[in-house]
Design an enzyme around this catalytic site. Structure first.
Site, PDB file in Angstrom:
ATOM      1  N   ASN A 223       0.848  -1.197   0.000  1.00 25.86           N
ATOM      2  CA  ASN A 223       0.000   0.000   0.000  1.00 25.86           C
ATOM      3  C   ASN A 223       0.879   1.241   0.000  1.00 25.86           C
ATOM      4  O   ASN A 223       2.103   1.141  -0.030  1.00 25.86           O
ATOM      5  CB  ASN A 223      -0.963  -0.034   1.191  1.00 25.86           C
ATOM      6  N   PRO A 318      -3.105 -11.670  10.619  1.00 25.65           N
ATOM      7  CA  PRO A 318      -3.406 -11.462  12.040  1.00 25.65           C
ATOM      8  C   PRO A 318      -3.535  -9.965  12.322  1.00 25.65           C
ATOM      9  O   PRO A 318      -2.845  -9.158  11.688  1.00 25.65           O
ATOM     10  CB  PRO A 318      -2.162 -12.029  12.746  1.00 25.65           C
ATOM     11  N   ASP A 319      -4.410  -9.611  13.234  1.00 23.06           N
ATOM     12  CA  ASP A 319      -4.517  -8.201  13.637  1.00 23.06           C
ATOM     13  C   ASP A 319      -3.501  -7.952  14.755  1.00 23.06           C
ATOM     14  O   ASP A 319      -3.687  -8.394  15.896  1.00 23.06           O
ATOM     15  CB  ASP A 319      -5.944  -7.878  14.094  1.00 23.06           C
ATOM     16  N   ILE A 320      -2.427  -7.290  14.391  1.00 21.18           N
ATOM     17  CA  ILE A 320      -1.314  -7.101  15.340  1.00 21.18           C
ATOM     18  C   ILE A 320      -1.762  -6.228  16.512  1.00 21.18           C
ATOM     19  O   ILE A 320      -1.495  -6.529  17.674  1.00 21.18           O
ATOM     20  CB  ILE A 320      -0.095  -6.489  14.615  1.00 21.18           C
ATOM     21  N   PHE A 338      -3.751   3.455  15.139  1.00 24.47           N
ATOM     22  CA  PHE A 338      -4.062   4.505  14.171  1.00 24.47           C
ATOM     23  C   PHE A 338      -5.266   4.034  13.357  1.00 24.47           C
ATOM     24  O   PHE A 338      -5.458   2.822  13.176  1.00 24.47           O
ATOM     25  CB  PHE A 338      -2.876   4.761  13.231  1.00 24.47           C
ATOM     26  N   LYS A 352     -13.198   1.068  16.105  1.00 26.79           N
ATOM     27  CA  LYS A 352     -11.892   0.381  16.173  1.00 26.79           C
ATOM     28  C   LYS A 352     -11.360   0.352  17.592  1.00 26.79           C
ATOM     29  O   LYS A 352     -10.762  -0.630  18.029  1.00 26.79           O
ATOM     30  CB  LYS A 352     -10.871   1.084  15.264  1.00 26.79           C
ATOM     31  N   LYS A 356     -10.689  -3.351  18.805  1.00 30.43           N
ATOM     32  CA  LYS A 356      -9.297  -3.798  18.940  1.00 30.43           C
ATOM     33  C   LYS A 356      -8.825  -3.809  20.391  1.00 30.43           C
ATOM     34  O   LYS A 356      -7.797  -4.386  20.696  1.00 30.43           O
ATOM     35  CB  LYS A 356      -8.384  -2.910  18.108  1.00 30.43           C
TER      36      LYS A 356
END
Ligand code: CTP
Length: 411
Positions: A223, A318-320, A338, A352, A356
């Site tokens: 990205n 994976p969502d770090i 962020f 979020k 999270k």
């Protein structure tokens, strides 16, 4: 004398003591003795001139370690080099700091072990100058000391003394090295974070940049993240004294001064590097982690085939941030994420925050030009409310965030 609350700052800490050539070198022995009494470990580097005043034997006996005198020791493969020595230490102390050592450090000269170590260190340095009064008052020495105190972007060296008094040469005035208990007190203050930098003694892990998810050995998904905001956060935290590990995806940026950078490519590597950097007091996850990676990365280059383009099967990364935020003994005390959004910034950022499990979210609207630019308009979302910050440079956003983090720890 060292206050009781400060002397506890010395227990278990490691001090690298560089001893320059001056009559005050004998006082360095007393500094070592006081450090050891307070539970700190010392290693000594003795300059050639320093060895005219104290012997390696007495230093080795007091520190319990061999004394390092030479930059190159081909016969001793077990000895630590200038890099390892400075990494080993929590603090570097130069006592006595002679006019020569100060001049070398101020001008980036590295021609022996002491000066090379001073240039290579990523740790705070405390100088205890000692020299004749005329030398100390000479504008050249004063300019060098001022330079060392204020190197822009660097943490700057701290200075203790010199004292006024009768000198070994019989003259009177400033130039006598500070007394050992005063040096010990300055060491304890620096180690306790009472050096004016509110995050000294804190550790931080920061992620930055994009991830690169391979398709085959030559292609990949990535990205447009430049990494500038995350690098600025790492630099700002280090400026406030934190020990920062920056886990970076592929970007074209230099590592900020005093920050340990770990290069990664794919999200799975970033996750492993973050896990390895924990525990830490602070986590700031600013990387633009790819949500998906290719399932079954081809081991050879995928060739164009008559049947048309290949279809890529994607699987979720994976969502770090969520992993770091999960409750547990290794969870950092403060986790900041962020959120880059193109619409409904507040609603998405708040969602979020709860999904999270992090403590704060720095939300920014990326419908405007943000990627690669130097400016950023963000809102800080915490459990106590939203705080919109006006558009400012990414460095200013980072410094404001680092200051908010420092305030959080103070509270
Ligand atoms: N993040 C992460 N690991 C991931 C995805 C995101 O650590 N696999 C972190 C980012 O570093 C950032 C935050 O989560 O701090 C939000 O990233 P973002 O891409 O905006 O969130 P996503 O979870 O991808 O949500 P969505 O795609 O729905 O916007």
């Amino acid at each position: 004398m060292t206050a009781p609350s400060l002397s506890s700052a010395l227990a278990g800490r490691k001090v690298l003591l560089i001893i320059g050539g001056g009559i005050a070198a004998y006082k360095a022995l007393e500094v070592i003795r006081l450090l050891s009494k307070a539970g700190a470990e010392t290693m000594a580097v003795l300059t050639k001139a320093g060895a005219e005043f104290v012997t390696p034997m007495s230093l080795a006996a007091l520190t319990g370690h061999p004394v390092r005198q030479d930059l190159f020791m081909p016969d001793d493969e077990t000895a630590m080099g200038h890099i390892e020595l400075s990494r080993w230490a929590d603090l570097v102390v130069v006592a006595p700091a002679t006019a020569g050592l100060i001049a070398k450090a101020a001008n980036g000269m590295a021609d022996d072990l002491a000066s090379t170590t001073l240039l290579a260190t990523d740790k705070k340095v405390l100088l205890a100058p000692a020299m004749n009064v005329r030398m100390w008052l000479h504008p050249a020495v004063q300019a060098n000391v001022a330079r060392l105190k204020g190197f822009d972007g660097y943490q700057g060296m701290a200075v203790v003394g010199p004292d006024d008094g009768v000198m070994a040469c019989g003259e009177f005035g400033p130039g006598r090295m500070a007394e050992p208990p005063v040096i010990l007190d300055a060491i304890a203050r620096l180690l306790a974070g009472q050096d004016g930098r509110p995050l000294t003694g804190r550790t931080a892990v920061v992620t930055a940049g994009p991830t690169f998810e391979p398709i085959d050995p030559v292609r990949g998904l990535t990205n447009r993240s430049s990494g500038k905001q995350g690098y600025a956060v790492a630099a700002a935290l280090a400026e406030l004294g934190a020990q920062v590990t920056l886990i970076s995806g592929p970007v074209a940026l230099d590592a900020p001064v005093g920050v340990t950078r770990v290069w990664v490519e794919a999200a799975t590597e970033m996750k492993a590097a973050v896990d390895a950097a924990l525990p830490a007091d602070i986590a700031v996850m600013s990387a633009a982690v790819a949500d998906w990676r290719v399932d079954g990365v081809a081991s050879g280059k995928i060739k164009k085939a008559p049947g048309g383009p290949p279809s890529l099967a994607l699987i979720e990364n994976p969502d770090i941030l969520a992993g770091v935020s999960a409750p547990g003994p290794r969870r950092p005390k403060l986790v900041v994420g962020f959120a880059a959004e193109t619409s409904d910034l507040a609603a998405n950022a708040r969602a979020k925050l709860s999904r999270k499990g992090c403590d704060w979210i720095v939300g920014n609207d990326v419908s405007d030009e943000v990627f690669g630019s130097d400016g950023n308009a963000v809102t800080l979302f915490t459990r106590n409310g939203d705080e919109p910050w006006p558009r400012q440079s990414k460095t200013q956003v980072a410094r404001k965030l680092a200051q908010r983090i420092a305030d959080h720890f103070k509270a």
